[in-house]
Write an enzyme that holds these catalytic residues in place. Structure first.
Site, PDB file in Angstrom:
ATOM      1  N   LYS A  86      -6.358  -5.757  -6.508  1.00  0.00           N
ATOM      2  CA  LYS A  86      -7.224  -4.711  -7.038  1.00  0.00           C
ATOM      3  C   LYS A  86      -7.550  -5.107  -8.475  1.00  0.00           C
ATOM      4  O   LYS A  86      -6.647  -5.454  -9.246  1.00  0.00           O
ATOM      5  CB  LYS A  86      -6.515  -3.349  -6.983  1.00  0.00           C
ATOM      6  CG  LYS A  86      -6.370  -2.807  -5.539  1.00  0.00           C
ATOM      7  CD  LYS A  86      -7.640  -2.145  -5.045  1.00  0.00           C
ATOM      8  CE  LYS A  86      -7.685  -2.005  -3.533  1.00  0.00           C
ATOM      9  NZ  LYS A  86      -6.710  -1.066  -3.001  1.00  0.00           N
ATOM     10  N   ARG A  93       4.566   1.962  12.380  1.00  0.00           N
ATOM     11  CA  ARG A  93       3.698   1.250  11.435  1.00  0.00           C
ATOM     12  C   ARG A  93       4.503   0.410  10.451  1.00  0.00           C
ATOM     13  O   ARG A  93       4.030  -0.617   9.989  1.00  0.00           O
ATOM     14  CB  ARG A  93       2.810   2.250  10.687  1.00  0.00           C
ATOM     15  CG  ARG A  93       1.897   3.004  11.660  1.00  0.00           C
ATOM     16  CD  ARG A  93       0.865   3.802  10.944  1.00  0.00           C
ATOM     17  NE  ARG A  93       0.082   2.980  10.039  1.00  0.00           N
ATOM     18  CZ  ARG A  93      -0.758   3.456   9.128  1.00  0.00           C
ATOM     19  NH1 ARG A  93      -0.919   4.747   9.014  1.00  0.00           N
ATOM     20  NH2 ARG A  93      -1.443   2.641   8.358  1.00  0.00           N
ATOM     21  N   GLN A 148      -5.025  -3.198  11.731  1.00  0.00           N
ATOM     22  CA  GLN A 148      -4.729  -3.802  10.432  1.00  0.00           C
ATOM     23  C   GLN A 148      -3.264  -3.630  10.098  1.00  0.00           C
ATOM     24  O   GLN A 148      -2.665  -2.607  10.403  1.00  0.00           O
ATOM     25  CB  GLN A 148      -5.619  -3.176   9.351  1.00  0.00           C
ATOM     26  CG  GLN A 148      -5.005  -2.082   8.505  1.00  0.00           C
ATOM     27  CD  GLN A 148      -4.959  -0.723   9.197  1.00  0.00           C
ATOM     28  OE1 GLN A 148      -5.076  -0.608  10.398  1.00  0.00           O
ATOM     29  NE2 GLN A 148      -4.757   0.311   8.398  1.00  0.00           N
ATOM     30  N   TYR A 197      -6.009 -12.548   5.060  1.00  0.00           N
ATOM     31  CA  TYR A 197      -6.428 -12.878   3.692  1.00  0.00           C
ATOM     32  C   TYR A 197      -5.645 -12.050   2.691  1.00  0.00           C
ATOM     33  O   TYR A 197      -5.212 -10.938   2.991  1.00  0.00           O
ATOM     34  CB  TYR A 197      -7.939 -12.668   3.501  1.00  0.00           C
ATOM     35  CG  TYR A 197      -8.471 -11.302   3.892  1.00  0.00           C
ATOM     36  CD1 TYR A 197      -8.785 -11.019   5.208  1.00  0.00           C
ATOM     37  CD2 TYR A 197      -8.687 -10.307   2.934  1.00  0.00           C
ATOM     38  CE1 TYR A 197      -9.297  -9.775   5.574  1.00  0.00           C
ATOM     39  CE2 TYR A 197      -9.203  -9.062   3.288  1.00  0.00           C
ATOM     40  CZ  TYR A 197      -9.497  -8.810   4.620  1.00  0.00           C
ATOM     41  OH  TYR A 197      -9.988  -7.581   4.981  1.00  0.00           O
ATOM     42  N   PRO A 198      -5.472 -12.613   1.483  1.00  0.00           N
ATOM     43  CA  PRO A 198      -4.801 -11.860   0.437  1.00  0.00           C
ATOM     44  C   PRO A 198      -5.823 -11.157  -0.445  1.00  0.00           C
ATOM     45  O   PRO A 198      -6.990 -11.576  -0.489  1.00  0.00           O
ATOM     46  CB  PRO A 198      -4.088 -12.955  -0.354  1.00  0.00           C
ATOM     47  CG  PRO A 198      -5.007 -14.126  -0.260  1.00  0.00           C
ATOM     48  CD  PRO A 198      -5.720 -14.023   1.065  1.00  0.00           C
ATOM     49  N   MET A 199      -5.404 -10.103  -1.096  1.00  0.00           N
ATOM     50  CA  MET A 199      -6.325  -9.423  -2.019  1.00  0.00           C
ATOM     51  C   MET A 199      -5.611  -8.788  -3.210  1.00  0.00           C
ATOM     52  O   MET A 199      -4.411  -8.548  -3.181  1.00  0.00           O
ATOM     53  CB  MET A 199      -7.200  -8.404  -1.291  1.00  0.00           C
ATOM     54  CG  MET A 199      -6.490  -7.194  -0.748  1.00  0.00           C
ATOM     55  SD  MET A 199      -7.675  -6.035   0.015  1.00  0.00           S
ATOM     56  CE  MET A 199      -8.573  -5.418  -1.414  1.00  0.00           C
TER      57      MET A 199
HETATM   58  O1  76R Z   1      -2.290   4.268   5.755  1.00  0.00           O
HETATM   59  C1  76R Z   1      -3.290   4.829   6.242  1.00  0.00           C
HETATM   60  O2  76R Z   1      -3.777   4.565   7.355  1.00  0.00           O
HETATM   61  C2  76R Z   1      -3.961   5.839   5.409  1.00  0.00           C
HETATM   62  C3  76R Z   1      -5.291   5.385   4.974  1.00  0.00           C
HETATM   63  C4  76R Z   1      -5.286   3.973   4.420  1.00  0.00           C
HETATM   64  C5  76R Z   1      -4.670   3.528   3.242  1.00  0.00           C
HETATM   65  C6  76R Z   1      -3.838   4.291   2.237  1.00  0.00           C
HETATM   66  C7  76R Z   1      -5.944   2.844   5.025  1.00  0.00           C
HETATM   67  C8  76R Z   1      -6.625   2.871   6.229  1.00  0.00           C
HETATM   68  N1  76R Z   1      -5.767   1.764   4.206  1.00  0.00           N
HETATM   69  C9  76R Z   1      -4.997   2.136   3.129  1.00  0.00           C
HETATM   70  C10 76R Z   1      -4.562   1.328   2.081  1.00  0.00           C
HETATM   71 MN1  76R Z   1      -6.642  -0.083   4.437  1.00  0.00          MN
HETATM   72  N2  76R Z   1      -7.461  -1.900   4.710  1.00  0.00           N
HETATM   73  C11 76R Z   1      -7.558  -2.871   3.737  1.00  0.00           C
HETATM   74  C12 76R Z   1      -8.435  -3.895   4.221  1.00  0.00           C
HETATM   75  O3  76R Z   1     -11.428  -6.212   3.289  1.00  0.00           O
HETATM   76  C13 76R Z   1     -11.291  -5.189   2.563  1.00  0.00           C
HETATM   77  O4  76R Z   1     -12.269  -4.695   1.940  1.00  0.00           O
HETATM   78  C14 76R Z   1      -9.965  -4.555   2.431  1.00  0.00           C
HETATM   79  C15 76R Z   1      -8.905  -5.077   3.387  1.00  0.00           C
HETATM   80  C16 76R Z   1      -8.821  -3.541   5.493  1.00  0.00           C
HETATM   81  C17 76R Z   1      -9.748  -4.317   6.411  1.00  0.00           C
HETATM   82  C18 76R Z   1      -8.208  -2.277   5.797  1.00  0.00           C
HETATM   83  C19 76R Z   1      -8.357  -1.597   6.986  1.00  0.00           C
HETATM   84  N3  76R Z   1      -5.859  -0.663   2.641  1.00  0.00           N
HETATM   85  C20 76R Z   1      -4.965   0.025   1.895  1.00  0.00           C
HETATM   86  C21 76R Z   1      -4.522  -0.821   0.805  1.00  0.00           C
HETATM   87  C22 76R Z   1      -3.471  -0.455  -0.237  1.00  0.00           C
HETATM   88  C23 76R Z   1      -4.124   0.215  -1.401  1.00  0.00           C
HETATM   89  C24 76R Z   1      -3.132   0.698  -2.423  1.00  0.00           C
HETATM   90  O5  76R Z   1      -1.991   1.051  -2.077  1.00  0.00           O
HETATM   91  O6  76R Z   1      -3.516   0.723  -3.614  1.00  0.00           O
HETATM   92  C25 76R Z   1      -5.201  -2.014   0.921  1.00  0.00           C
HETATM   93  C26 76R Z   1      -5.059  -3.240   0.032  1.00  0.00           C
HETATM   94  C27 76R Z   1      -6.040  -1.897   2.075  1.00  0.00           C
HETATM   95  C28 76R Z   1      -6.925  -2.884   2.505  1.00  0.00           C
HETATM   96  N4  76R Z   1      -7.367   0.560   6.262  1.00  0.00           N
HETATM   97  C29 76R Z   1      -7.209   1.785   6.857  1.00  0.00           C
HETATM   98  C30 76R Z   1      -7.973  -0.280   7.191  1.00  0.00           C
HETATM   99  C31 76R Z   1      -8.205   0.462   8.408  1.00  0.00           C
HETATM  100  C32 76R Z   1      -8.804  -0.146   9.676  1.00  0.00           C
HETATM  101  C33 76R Z   1      -7.736   1.736   8.193  1.00  0.00           C
HETATM  102  C34 76R Z   1      -7.750   2.903   9.149  1.00  0.00           C
HETATM  103  C35 76R Z   1      -6.428   2.923   9.830  1.00  0.00           C
HETATM  104  C36 76R Z   1      -6.326   4.026  10.836  1.00  0.00           C
HETATM  105  O7  76R Z   1      -6.296   5.168  10.407  1.00  0.00           O
HETATM  106  O8  76R Z   1      -6.263   3.690  12.023  1.00  0.00           O
END
Ligand code: 76R
Length: 245
Positions: A145, A127, A181, A141-143
């Site tokens: 919090k 990963r 992702q 896309y960027p984002m």
């Molecule tokens: O790392 C991990 O898989 C553990 C769970 C997880 C975390 C910590 C996870 C799972 N994400 C995490 C963190 Mn995510 N993610 C996004 C977007 O469009 C939106 O609303 C948000 C954009 C998508 C589509 C997405 C998909 N994630 C984050 C963070 C960092 C937050 C921080 O550190 O403060 C962001 C910005 C973010 C945004 N996320 C998943 C997904 C998907 C598909 C999963 C499941 C992955 C899997 O288990 O296979």
């Protein structure tokens, strides 16, 4: 102050968007075009060797709409290599026909909310140093919090943030196999806090996951989003057709 989450950081990442200058491309001789295409394909072959050796990865997509025509995504172990790639590419003949449209600099990030994973663990390594899936569709896309009044992500406790991200991950896992992702962190590197790159076999799944996630508390209350780039995969084998005029 609330406690920052530990992150594991992997390969450095450059999204490089360009607009094709078709007018200039059409004006030059067929010979010049062929030369430019050959040189570009040689560069792609070089990048393929890097990927083969697992020293980085790249992917090329055709962006739909007027924001850009092409998006390169590069992953490399160092920021220096990203800079070298950019320079080498800018020196090519092909680049003379491309107008810079946008770029985004970040680093693959795994936040350690649900316990610490080891950077040595093969699953974690996969990963942090992902070989990009050459799936048919991409959305980038960027984002950020949000940090506004009551909705301040950065003043929530670790426990609250971990809970919200756990809920978020449950939505994410519904798309296993459909959407892949890659989350890249860009604090100090670019204008937003994270880059989100989503790959899918079915383009509609990109819309569905982003829509469904809007209802997760973490996105509903704290998510701020920048411009979206959506595109179709452009494999090396289709470059000739794409550039044919
Ligand atoms: O790392 C991990 O898989 C553990 C769970 C997880 C975390 C910590 C996870 C799972 N994400 C995490 C963190 Mn995510 N993610 C996004 C977007 O469009 C939106 O609303 C948000 C954009 C998508 C589509 C997405 C998909 N994630 C984050 C963070 C960092 C937050 C921080 O550190 O403060 C962001 C910005 C973010 C945004 N996320 C998943 C997904 C998907 C598909 C999963 C499941 C992955 C899997 O288990 O296979």
């Amino acid at each position: 102050a609330a406690e920052a989450v530990k992150t594991l950081d992997g390969w450095y990442c450059l999204h490089d968007m360009r607009t094709m200058d078709w007018t200039s491309w059409k004006k030059v001789s067929n010979e010049e075009r062929l030369e430019a295409i050959e040189e570009f394909k040689e560069l792609l072959t070089k990048w393929e060797a890097v990927e083969e050796a697992e020293k980085g990865s790249h992917a090329l997509y055709k962006i739909v709409g007027q924001k850009a025509d092409l998006m390169f995504m590069f992953l490399r172990p160092t920021m220096d290599e990203l800079s070298d790639i950019e320079t080498a590419f800018n020196k090519t003949k092909f680049a003379e026909f491309l107008i810079p449209a946008h770029s985004y600099v970040s680093v693959v990030e795994l936040s350690q909310y649900s316990g610490n994973s080891s950077a040595e663990d093969p699953k974690t390594r996969e990963r942090l140093y992902p070989i990009l899936p050459k799936w048919d569709y991409v959305s980038f896309y960027p984002m950020d919090k949000r940090r506004e009044g009551e909705e301040n992500w950065y003043s929530l406790s670790f426990k609250e943030r971990a809970k919200l991200l756990y809920e978020h991950s449950k939505t994410g896992r519904k798309y296993a196999g459909e959407v892949k992702q890659i989350i890249t962190g860009s604090f100090g590197f670019d204008d937003w806090e994270w880059g989100v790159t989503l790959f899918a076999h079915d383009v509609l799944q990109l819309k569905k996951i982003v829509y469904e996630m809007r209802f997760d508390e973490v996105s509903a209350l704290y998510g701020e989003f920048g411009a979206f780039f959506v595109g179709n995969h452009l494999p090396k084998a289709n470059i000739d057709t794409y550039l044919h005029v």
